[in-house]
Design a protein around this motif. Structure first.
Motif, PDB file in Angstrom:
ATOM      1  N   TYR A  33      17.338 -29.675 -29.907  1.00  0.00           N
ATOM      2  CA  TYR A  33      18.447 -28.837 -29.468  1.00  0.00           C
ATOM      3  C   TYR A  33      18.344 -27.426 -30.033  1.00  0.00           C
ATOM      4  O   TYR A  33      17.814 -27.207 -31.118  1.00  0.00           O
ATOM      5  CB  TYR A  33      19.793 -29.431 -29.913  1.00  0.00           C
ATOM      6  CG  TYR A  33      20.159 -30.704 -29.208  1.00  0.00           C
ATOM      7  CD1 TYR A  33      20.935 -30.690 -28.061  1.00  0.00           C
ATOM      8  CD2 TYR A  33      19.706 -31.933 -29.678  1.00  0.00           C
ATOM      9  CE1 TYR A  33      21.272 -31.867 -27.403  1.00  0.00           C
ATOM     10  CE2 TYR A  33      20.026 -33.114 -29.026  1.00  0.00           C
ATOM     11  CZ  TYR A  33      20.808 -33.073 -27.886  1.00  0.00           C
ATOM     12  OH  TYR A  33      21.120 -34.226 -27.232  1.00  0.00           O
ATOM     13  N   ARG A  39      31.037 -24.869 -32.419  1.00  0.00           N
ATOM     14  CA  ARG A  39      29.583 -24.906 -32.335  1.00  0.00           C
ATOM     15  C   ARG A  39      29.162 -25.523 -31.013  1.00  0.00           C
ATOM     16  O   ARG A  39      29.909 -26.280 -30.383  1.00  0.00           O
ATOM     17  CB  ARG A  39      28.975 -25.731 -33.474  1.00  0.00           C
ATOM     18  CG  ARG A  39      29.381 -25.296 -34.870  1.00  0.00           C
ATOM     19  CD  ARG A  39      28.512 -25.956 -35.921  1.00  0.00           C
ATOM     20  NE  ARG A  39      27.147 -25.471 -35.816  1.00  0.00           N
ATOM     21  CZ  ARG A  39      26.736 -24.303 -36.340  1.00  0.00           C
ATOM     22  NH1 ARG A  39      27.580 -23.533 -36.985  1.00  0.00           N
ATOM     23  NH2 ARG A  39      25.495 -23.917 -36.206  1.00  0.00           N
ATOM     24  N   ARG A  64      18.482 -21.571 -37.327  1.00  0.00           N
ATOM     25  CA  ARG A  64      17.769 -22.633 -38.014  1.00  0.00           C
ATOM     26  C   ARG A  64      16.484 -22.113 -38.638  1.00  0.00           C
ATOM     27  O   ARG A  64      15.845 -21.202 -38.121  1.00  0.00           O
ATOM     28  CB  ARG A  64      17.408 -23.751 -37.027  1.00  0.00           C
ATOM     29  CG  ARG A  64      18.566 -24.595 -36.576  1.00  0.00           C
ATOM     30  CD  ARG A  64      18.035 -25.720 -35.701  1.00  0.00           C
ATOM     31  NE  ARG A  64      19.129 -26.526 -35.150  1.00  0.00           N
ATOM     32  CZ  ARG A  64      19.688 -27.534 -35.790  1.00  0.00           C
ATOM     33  NH1 ARG A  64      19.282 -27.848 -36.996  1.00  0.00           N
ATOM     34  NH2 ARG A  64      20.672 -28.218 -35.241  1.00  0.00           N
ATOM     35  N   SER A  71      25.476 -27.207 -29.003  1.00  0.00           N
ATOM     36  CA  SER A  71      24.075 -27.625 -29.085  1.00  0.00           C
ATOM     37  C   SER A  71      23.532 -27.801 -27.684  1.00  0.00           C
ATOM     38  O   SER A  71      24.044 -28.627 -26.911  1.00  0.00           O
ATOM     39  CB  SER A  71      23.932 -28.933 -29.869  1.00  0.00           C
ATOM     40  OG  SER A  71      24.302 -28.744 -31.225  1.00  0.00           O
ATOM     41  N   PRO A 111      22.675 -34.226 -31.668  1.00  0.00           N
ATOM     42  CA  PRO A 111      23.490 -33.356 -32.506  1.00  0.00           C
ATOM     43  C   PRO A 111      24.669 -34.114 -33.060  1.00  0.00           C
ATOM     44  O   PRO A 111      25.289 -34.904 -32.367  1.00  0.00           O
ATOM     45  CB  PRO A 111      23.933 -32.249 -31.544  1.00  0.00           C
ATOM     46  CG  PRO A 111      23.837 -32.873 -30.203  1.00  0.00           C
ATOM     47  CD  PRO A 111      22.709 -33.860 -30.265  1.00  0.00           C
ATOM     48  N   ALA A 153      23.844 -30.793 -39.060  1.00  0.00           N
ATOM     49  CA  ALA A 153      23.106 -29.616 -38.604  1.00  0.00           C
ATOM     50  C   ALA A 153      22.026 -29.260 -39.615  1.00  0.00           C
ATOM     51  O   ALA A 153      22.182 -29.442 -40.810  1.00  0.00           O
ATOM     52  CB  ALA A 153      24.074 -28.434 -38.432  1.00  0.00           C
ATOM     53  N   ASP A 168      20.805 -25.059 -31.607  1.00  0.00           N
ATOM     54  CA  ASP A 168      22.130 -25.169 -32.211  1.00  0.00           C
ATOM     55  C   ASP A 168      22.694 -23.771 -32.406  1.00  0.00           C
ATOM     56  O   ASP A 168      22.069 -22.921 -33.050  1.00  0.00           O
ATOM     57  CB  ASP A 168      22.010 -25.900 -33.554  1.00  0.00           C
ATOM     58  CG  ASP A 168      23.359 -26.349 -34.088  1.00  0.00           C
ATOM     59  OD1 ASP A 168      24.278 -26.536 -33.270  1.00  0.00           O
ATOM     60  OD2 ASP A 168      23.487 -26.497 -35.314  1.00  0.00           O
TER      61      ASP A 168
END
Length: 362
Positions: free
Chosen positions: A55, A356, A47, A358, A25, A38, A57
């Motif tokens: 990962y 954020r 995603r 991951s 990440p 990302a 995320d």
């Protein structure tokens, strides 16, 4: 009462954001250093299904939702005592970020216990294994807040009835004594991997992981910038051991015979990398130096007291030099490249708030 010890400006050496290893990440949008961006997201914030990644995320809001109904066991006063100098953390941050993490770690501990039961079934009664400590590594930059993260995790995890005994050890304790560093010409490399007694550190964690009844470690003082002579930290079969330090995720160096050795991170059951942009970490580092100059450095015993007795400009020239020639170099060369080895990467924004996360897939 749990207190936060004063930190030296480069005594928790190194740094924690920078170029990511391929497939790991990366830093948030508009990174100052290269990283893997990302993947594109659809309208729900998740995603796109076509974007494969090792990962999961998650945004801050998505992560916060995962705390389920976990109650908040800490008060505002307790959080204040746990946070490091310069950290901006409050009950909302604990509730949104660290409660879900404590719940996830509790699930990992329980799953490990279940796996141990399966192993004992396989081995039979004659070779049954008793439980060993669950080991968590916490890595990242100087001044990024990993010490606060570690103390918060220690306090939160100890509230779960399944694992009330949680110990925290920092790798600072395994820095070579100052005399040894001087003899080896490493004072300007303090915090780089070669400034640690890596063999002793790995042996310490291996002994704890093996379930030894009592294991000891040196004690480090940020006030005197050195080990405390004659003092030892005693660890007695904890349920969880947290190991916090700059270089805890580094792979082992090959031996003189070329064979691969067992590294510290090989004993981790879970690891966290606290990440941020280098320019933000630099600002936090300098702000912390300013606060330390007005507080801990005033102590006559402080190794850095001399920087209270010169002009502010001279003191901050020193701090900038330490950042540029030691901490930033260590970040780029040693700390940031280990980010991709973490189970969880926690990314902070300019205000120290986590933006954020991951999480490595299983």
């Amino acid at each position: 009462m749990i207190t936060s010890p004063p930190r030296s400006p480069d005594g928790e050496p190194g740094n924690g954001a920078g170029p990511a290893a391929p497939g790991t990440p990366g830093t948030p949008a508009a990174p100052a250093t290269p990283g893997t961006p990302a993947a594109p997201r659809n309208g729900t914030g998740h995603r796109k299904p076509s974007e494969a990644t090792p990962y999961v995320d998650l945004t801050r809001a998505e992560w916060s939702d995962l705390r389920d109904k976990t109650p908040l066991p800490l008060t505002a006063d307790e959080v204040e005592r746990l946070r490091g100098l310069g950290d901006v953390i409050d009950l909302d941050e604990v509730r949104d970020i660290y409660l879900p993490l404590s719940r996830l770690l509790n699930l990992y501990v329980q799953a490990t216990s279940g796996l141990r039961g399966a192993l004992n079934t396989f081995l039979g009664e004659s070779a049954e294994q008793r439980g060993t400590p669950f080991v968590i590594g916490v890595a990242g930059s100087v001044a990024v807040g990993k010490s606060t993260v570690s103390r918060l995790l220690q306090a939160l995890l100890a509230r779960w009835p399944e694992h009330p005994r949680v110990e925290l050890v920092t790798t600072d304790a395994f820095l070579y004594p100052m005399e040894e560093l001087k003899a080896r010409g490493l004072m300007s490399r303090k915090g780089f991997p070669e400034s640690y007694d890596r063999r002793a550190l790995t042996r310490f964690v291996a002994d704890v992981k093996a379930g030894k009844d009592e294991v000891t470690a040196p004690v480090y003082s940020h006030l005197i910038y050195d080990r405390v002579p004659g003092e030892r930290l005693v660890v007695r079969r904890p349920d969880i051991l947290i190991v916090e330090g700059l270089n805890v995720l580094q792979p082992a160096l090959p031996g003189k015979d070329g064979r691969t050795r067992v590294g510290l991170a090989d004993y981790f059951d879970f690891s966290v990398y606290v990440d941020a942009r280098p320019e933000d970490i630099e600002r936090w580092y300098l702000n912390r130096f300013r606060k330390l100059r007005d507080t801990a450095f005033q102590d006559p015993s402080s190794y850095f007291r001399r920087w209270t007795q010169v002009s502010e400009d001279e003191a901050f020239d020193y701090a900038h030099t330490m950042w540029r020639t030691i901490n930033k170099v260590n970040l780029l060369e040693n700390v940031a490249p280990t980010r991709g080895r973490a189970t969880l990467v926690v990314r902070k924004g300019p205000d120290h708030k986590v933006q954020r996360l991951s999480l490595r897939k299983l």
